[in-house]
Motif scaffolding. Sequence first.
Motif, PDB file in Angstrom:
ATOM      1  N   LYS A 500       0.759  -1.387  -0.008  1.00 27.03           N
ATOM      2  CA  LYS A 500      -0.144  -0.084  -0.038  1.00 27.03           C
ATOM      3  C   LYS A 500       1.023   1.226   0.050  1.00 27.03           C
ATOM      4  O   LYS A 500       0.648   2.306  -0.659  1.00 27.03           O
ATOM      5  CB  LYS A 500      -1.031  -0.045   1.236  1.00 27.03           C
ATOM      6  CG  LYS A 500      -1.817   1.222   1.299  1.00 27.03           C
ATOM      7  CD  LYS A 500      -2.622   1.171   2.627  1.00 27.03           C
ATOM      8  CE  LYS A 500      -3.484   2.328   2.551  1.00 27.03           C
ATOM      9  NZ  LYS A 500      -4.474   2.234   3.704  1.00 27.03           N
ATOM     10  N   ARG A 501       2.053   1.217   0.849  1.00 23.25           N
ATOM     11  CA  ARG A 501       3.007   2.406   0.826  1.00 23.25           C
ATOM     12  C   ARG A 501       3.522   2.539  -0.418  1.00 23.25           C
ATOM     13  O   ARG A 501       3.480   3.700  -1.056  1.00 23.25           O
ATOM     14  CB  ARG A 501       3.842   2.334   2.066  1.00 23.25           C
ATOM     15  CG  ARG A 501       5.074   3.293   1.920  1.00 23.25           C
ATOM     16  CD  ARG A 501       6.090   2.973   3.018  1.00 23.25           C
ATOM     17  NE  ARG A 501       6.587   1.569   3.063  1.00 23.25           N
ATOM     18  CZ  ARG A 501       7.654   1.557   2.014  1.00 23.25           C
ATOM     19  NH1 ARG A 501       8.022   2.598   1.238  1.00 23.25           N
ATOM     20  NH2 ARG A 501       8.061   0.339   1.823  1.00 23.25           N
ATOM     21  N   GLU A 504       1.036   3.826  -3.264  1.00 23.78           N
ATOM     22  CA  GLU A 504       0.593   5.172  -3.035  1.00 23.78           C
ATOM     23  C   GLU A 504       2.059   6.219  -3.634  1.00 23.78           C
ATOM     24  O   GLU A 504       1.836   7.048  -4.297  1.00 23.78           O
ATOM     25  CB  GLU A 504       0.379   5.733  -1.737  1.00 23.78           C
ATOM     26  CG  GLU A 504      -0.888   5.075  -1.264  1.00 23.78           C
ATOM     27  CD  GLU A 504      -1.199   5.298   0.335  1.00 23.78           C
ATOM     28  OE1 GLU A 504      -0.280   5.926   0.825  1.00 23.78           O
ATOM     29  OE2 GLU A 504      -2.190   4.906   0.779  1.00 23.78           O
ATOM     30  N   LYS A 508       2.273   8.566  -6.934  1.00 25.78           N
ATOM     31  CA  LYS A 508       2.746   9.961  -6.955  1.00 25.78           C
ATOM     32  C   LYS A 508       3.970  10.254  -8.170  1.00 25.78           C
ATOM     33  O   LYS A 508       3.983  11.053  -8.734  1.00 25.78           O
ATOM     34  CB  LYS A 508       3.384  10.458  -5.691  1.00 25.78           C
ATOM     35  CG  LYS A 508       2.151  10.646  -4.715  1.00 25.78           C
ATOM     36  CD  LYS A 508       2.692  10.690  -3.159  1.00 25.78           C
ATOM     37  CE  LYS A 508       1.629  11.014  -2.288  1.00 25.78           C
ATOM     38  NZ  LYS A 508       2.233  11.177  -0.844  1.00 25.78           N
TER      39      LYS A 508
END
Length: 876
Positions: A500-501, A504, A508
């Motif tokens: 998940k980290r 994300e 970006k």
Amino acid sequence: MSSGSYDSTIIATVTRKFREDESVLAIFEVYQIIGSKHQNQLLVIVSSNYTSALFAFSISRYPPESISDLTVVAVYAIDDSFWINPESGGHGSISSHQFTIFSHNEPTVYYYQATPDAIASRDNFIGKLKTLISTFKSASSQAATVSFPLDFTWLDYYKRADMLLIDRSIAEGSQAPKSRDSKFKEELERRRHEYIVYEPYKIYTATWNVNGQTSEDIELPEWLSTTEDPPDIYAVGFQEIEWTPEKIIMNETKIDRTWVDKVMSGLHTGAIYEEVASVRLVGMMLTVAVKKSLRDRISDCLTAAVGTGTLKWGNKGGVGVSFQLNEALFCFVNTHLAAHTQEVVRRNEDHDEIIRRMSFEKTFRGRSIDEHHHIFWIGDLNYRLNEVSQDIVNQKDRDYNQLYPYDQLYTEKLRKRIFRDYNEGKILFGPTYKYNPGTDDWDSSEKSRCPAWCDRILWKGQRMELLKYDSVMQLRKSDHKPVYAVFKVNVETKDDHKFKRVHEEVLKTVDKYENDNQPQITVEQTDLDFGLIRFNENYSRELLVANNCHLPVQFKFSAKDERYSHVCEEFIHISQKSGELLTGDSRSIRIDIFIDAKAASKMLRKLKDAKAGVKIPLDILVLHVENGRDIFITIFGEYKSSCFGVSLDTLMKLNKPIFEYEINELIALEREEKLVDLTNDGNQLDVPREIWRLIDYLWNEGMDTPHLFANRSYGKHESIVEIRDWLDSWSLAPLPVTPKLAAEALLIFLESLPEPVVTISERECIVNADNYDRCRELIRVKLKRVNRVLFLYICRLLIELMRKNSTVRLNNLATTFGKILIRPQLSTGRTPTGNDVYAYTEGERDQRRRFMMTFLTNSDSVRDFARAELMNGFAK
């Protein structure tokens, strides 16, 4: 700081581009030649601590007024790799006014203007660079002796800010930017190591040639439940189950559930297992089972079968099961290769054919065996022992190491003919073939076949460890002994929290990649405020667009709706609707607003919900960047009401000059039904005061004016604005213009009416145009009183004009006023456009001209009609 003749504004702007501990030492204006175009740049020398660097900035506006006007194009550290050739061109040409910067053996050429000031600035600039090169070499030698580092990491800030995700191959045009999905997958894969962990799984593989025996009276725990802890996955293969000629000819693929049931009942009792898949081809069958607790982790399960026997029947060949566990692909292959000692080549061919033909198909392109992370190959491979001494075979203390060099599989694999990159554990068990069924004795038949390790288990992949490789002697129904191998496999598994980290962060990164590698332009402002707007006056604003990215940009203003081609409202004009900008280029685009007759009523409708003194959006322009993102520019303005564009009914309700009404008051007045306008002496007007004053002026002052209402060319004349103010304020002063301009103002006024004076259909025009009585009846029945009176008022004016002025022509007057006065009524709810006034075919224009001419050629009848309409008498 030495900056030549650069003014303080440029120096201050450039300085703001850098941080507090960084000093600007010199600035020099240059350009580069890109194709056939020039790109202006600023070269800036900057120092920090004991190191220096040369920055190249593109300039979107000169002189730069803010740091957004400057974009980093290149950064050169002034280190051991940096040097400059100040005389890199021939004399007497443009190339003589250039110099070349070298950094890490990469040359970059810059040009400068051939003016005395530029040459002087160049000498100063290059002199500063040479001094810094010498200073670095001296500092570098001192640093080496005293272990003092020369640190250029401060430059990373600018590379990150401007160029980290810029793909230079894209900037140079050698390749197109990657799609968002492609870049996302690439970045996610690149950072795979950050979210992948390895979970251990125990895999139990087993193979047995049952020699045509049935499953009756056979129990399998001795073969399948040999480990202390229950395995996670089982793969159990059989050969020669129900191996009859009929089954071979029919290429039997129906699963034999009796054997599957035997397998499931023979698994380790320490866990509950669930069958994942079974696949069969004649005598070969493969069953894969997993712990029930792991079943949800298994996905994309597929089976395949390949026959290699006679006529490709399935008496020989292979079956396979493929699936995904967590992030890894598993493949289990169970094969039965060609028999007989001398058939090594055929066995090799079977091996190759299975690899070539086995495909686990879910779509039009299946997965091959090698397209898996973990591969287990089991089965009766039928490789025998070559020319082994019978004494070695028959010795009591069987030393299997003495037999292994004679093993055909071992020798063929050693020669890289088969099972390339596959592994096999050390064989510590006796040959598994051929035994007298029901015994542990070697074949005693007439053929007396030599023992061999026909039944084998091999594997291929990473993070795979063999824990046990053995056979089971106590199962004696077949002439083969069953074999099993237990593995520990560390399986790629996605850590959801870490994923998940990373997910994300990759999003970006992809956003920045898209921003940095797609054409984009900046605009100085996305809201253009035109302030107070009035009828028939021109208003302009400048929109500055700049290219601060590293790619050339194609732009255009595009339509908001695919159904229409216009990019903006008709009263808005854009000086340049498309163009190209190189890196660092900027362009000023002029946006004009002019509210003419066609736009006046439309403006009032647009502002119907406006509040007094409040600016509202008049339009939104879409600035489209090819292969980039659109920019939306909102046009704001506050419209000052005027009598031009207001309906006849509303004008009849005015009890004070329209100049004194706010827009919201005027809109509210439209909804009122009561007529309240009175003349100063208390008598109600028959037509709007503003039109009456124009007609009255022309009646008294313009009858002798040559070619009145002809040769229209005064639409934007400044005197039209004077007439507007005279009408809007109900001024008592004389009209300060000529009759020609007053006539033009009357036509503009009539064109600006949101509804036509005469609303009749094209058919009614055609049927009645040549008969005055029918035309009069149409006017009497279909028109409201104010419209009838105004129409007759204008007809009387034109008739009197033709009587007194020989320069005016009936045909011209009928054509001009027929087009303006006579229009069909629009359907309810439809918004009129400028084309509703002017877009007539030649036939339509002719019918309107003839209708108008019918009235203009019947002066007496028109006079009588007018008298009947007016209570106080109309004709003079």
